[in-house]
Enzyme design. Structure first.
Site, short mmCIF file in Angstrom:
data_model
loop_
_atom_site.label_atom_id
_atom_site.label_comp_id
_atom_site.label_asym_id
_atom_site.label_seq_id
_atom_site.Cartn_x
_atom_site.Cartn_y
_atom_site.Cartn_z
N GLU A 74 -97.72 2.00 -121.42
CA GLU A 74 -96.76 2.06 -120.56
C GLU A 74 -96.39 3.41 -120.20
O GLU A 74 -96.15 3.49 -118.80
CB GLU A 74 -95.22 1.79 -121.68
CG GLU A 74 -93.95 2.02 -120.87
CD GLU A 74 -92.72 1.78 -121.62
OE1 GLU A 74 -91.62 1.86 -121.02
OE2 GLU A 74 -92.93 1.76 -122.86
N ASP A 94 -97.31 -0.43 -125.92
CA ASP A 94 -96.22 -0.02 -125.98
C ASP A 94 -95.95 1.08 -127.09
O ASP A 94 -95.91 0.56 -128.07
CB ASP A 94 -95.06 -1.06 -125.72
CG ASP A 94 -93.78 -0.35 -125.38
OD1 ASP A 94 -93.66 0.68 -125.22
OD2 ASP A 94 -92.81 -0.95 -125.03
N ILE A 96 -93.45 3.00 -127.85
CA ILE A 96 -92.12 2.77 -128.47
C ILE A 96 -91.50 1.68 -127.82
O ILE A 96 -91.07 2.18 -126.56
CB ILE A 96 -91.49 3.98 -128.67
CG1 ILE A 96 -92.13 5.16 -129.56
CG2 ILE A 96 -89.93 3.83 -129.39
CD1 ILE A 96 -91.37 6.35 -129.55
N ASP A 97 -91.51 0.54 -128.35
CA ASP A 97 -90.67 -0.39 -127.66
C ASP A 97 -89.20 -0.50 -128.22
O ASP A 97 -89.10 -0.50 -129.44
CB ASP A 97 -91.33 -1.86 -127.68
CG ASP A 97 -90.41 -3.05 -126.73
OD1 ASP A 97 -90.36 -2.64 -125.78
OD2 ASP A 97 -90.06 -4.14 -127.67
N THR A 99 -87.04 2.40 -126.60
CA THR A 99 -87.07 3.73 -126.54
C THR A 99 -85.30 4.09 -126.78
O THR A 99 -85.09 5.07 -127.31
CB THR A 99 -87.53 4.44 -125.31
OG1 THR A 99 -88.95 4.30 -125.29
CG2 THR A 99 -87.26 5.93 -125.13
N ASP A 224 -94.54 -4.86 -122.99
CA ASP A 224 -93.37 -5.07 -123.93
C ASP A 224 -93.48 -6.53 -124.67
O ASP A 224 -92.76 -6.34 -125.90
CB ASP A 224 -92.00 -5.35 -122.84
CG ASP A 224 -91.65 -4.10 -122.30
OD1 ASP A 224 -91.45 -2.98 -122.74
OD2 ASP A 224 -91.45 -4.01 -120.96
#
Length: 281
Positions: A74, A94, A96-97, A99, A224
């Site tokens: 990402e 990702d 940190i899905d 955020t 995601d």
């Protein structure tokens, strides 16, 4: 292109779980602290120092062990490093899905590590370090939460379903009007309710473990839901595009459902199809 054996895919899968746990330590250590916050595409599209730190940790680890593999992440894509999705072994990440959840200390955040070969998702790892939930799945072997096998709900009737969705980060009036029209259409089915956890991966994992029957969204990216998507499938669920057609990882739309009947019924209620530019083009 590297020719991969099943043994090599297994090695990658085991490594993914290890580095997800390492990344989780970075997230946990920063979770209750003040964050340095920036915006990307809009005021609701946030990124923190931790997002970048976690992606670098994961990329460096993978490049060190598998130097010929491709990487799609990402934050690297946001920074302009756009790689096409090919048949090569590819890690889709990702860091940190969720955020925005991370910024607000809402405990639904996840490290997401998906892996494709010949453009097929081979495995996925989704780790929520705040709740210490490790979801894993490799194609053909089932889906697991902290080592215990999970299964989707057996409910066949959309009217008796709990549905997950997200509003996304776009605040464009036209997009929002379509989002809310879809929500109204789904609610008027009527379904039991619509929930939102603020994380595509966590929403999909709710379907995988039977806590929800379906998740739909227009606008998320491949990172995601790549990892979470195969977890849904290996738990017995199905993936499709927002119109009920065949799932396309790069199309930025998804229905994840416990079975085809619920998925198709939900697709018919999504009266507004919303198009976004495909990923990795």
């Amino acid at each position: 292109m590297d020719i991969m054996t099943e043994s090599e895919i297994n090695e990658c899968f085991a490594f993914a779980s290890t580095i997800a746990k390492e990344a989780g330590k970075v997230i946990s250590s920063a979770f209750y602290k003040e964050k340095d916050i920036e915006t990307k595409a809009g005021v609701a599209d946030l990124v923190t120092k931790s997002d970048k730190e976690v992606e670098k940790l994961l990329f460096d680890s993978i490049r060190s062990k598998f130097p010929s593999h491709k990487l799609i992440g990402e934050e690297s894509v946001s920074a302009g490093d756009v790689s096409p999705h090919t048949n090569d072994p590819t890690w889709i990440i990702d860091p940190i899905d969720g955020t925005t959840n991370f910024v607000h200390r809402f405990p639904y955040v996840a490290v997401c590590i998906g892996f494709t070969y010949n453009k097929e998702i081979k495995f996925g790892v989704v780790y929520n370090p705040i709740l210490d939930e490790l979801y894993t799945a490799k194609r053909g072997t089932g889906a697991f939460l902290n080592g215990t096998r999970i299964h989707v709900s057996q409910e066949p009737d959309l009217r008796k379903c709990l549905v997950m969705t997200e509003c996304g980060s776009s605040r464009d009036d036209v997009v929002m009007a379509k989002l809310f029209e879809n929500m109204q259409s789904v609610l008027s089915t009527p379904v039991h309710t619509i929930h939102s956890l603020g994380s595509a991966a966590m929403n999909a994992c709710m379907v995988a473990k039977g806590a929800a029957e379906a998740y739909y969204e227009f606008g998320p990216h491949c990172w995601d839901f790549c990892a979470a998507g195969i977890i849904v499938e290996e738990a017995g669920g199905v993936l499709m595009n927002g119109d009920g057609g065949p799932f396309d990882l790069m199309a930025r739309q998804i229905i994840a459902a416990n079975n085809p009947e619920v998925g198709k019924s939900l697709a018919k209620r999504l009266v507004q199809q919303i198009s976004f530019p495909h990923d990795c083009q």
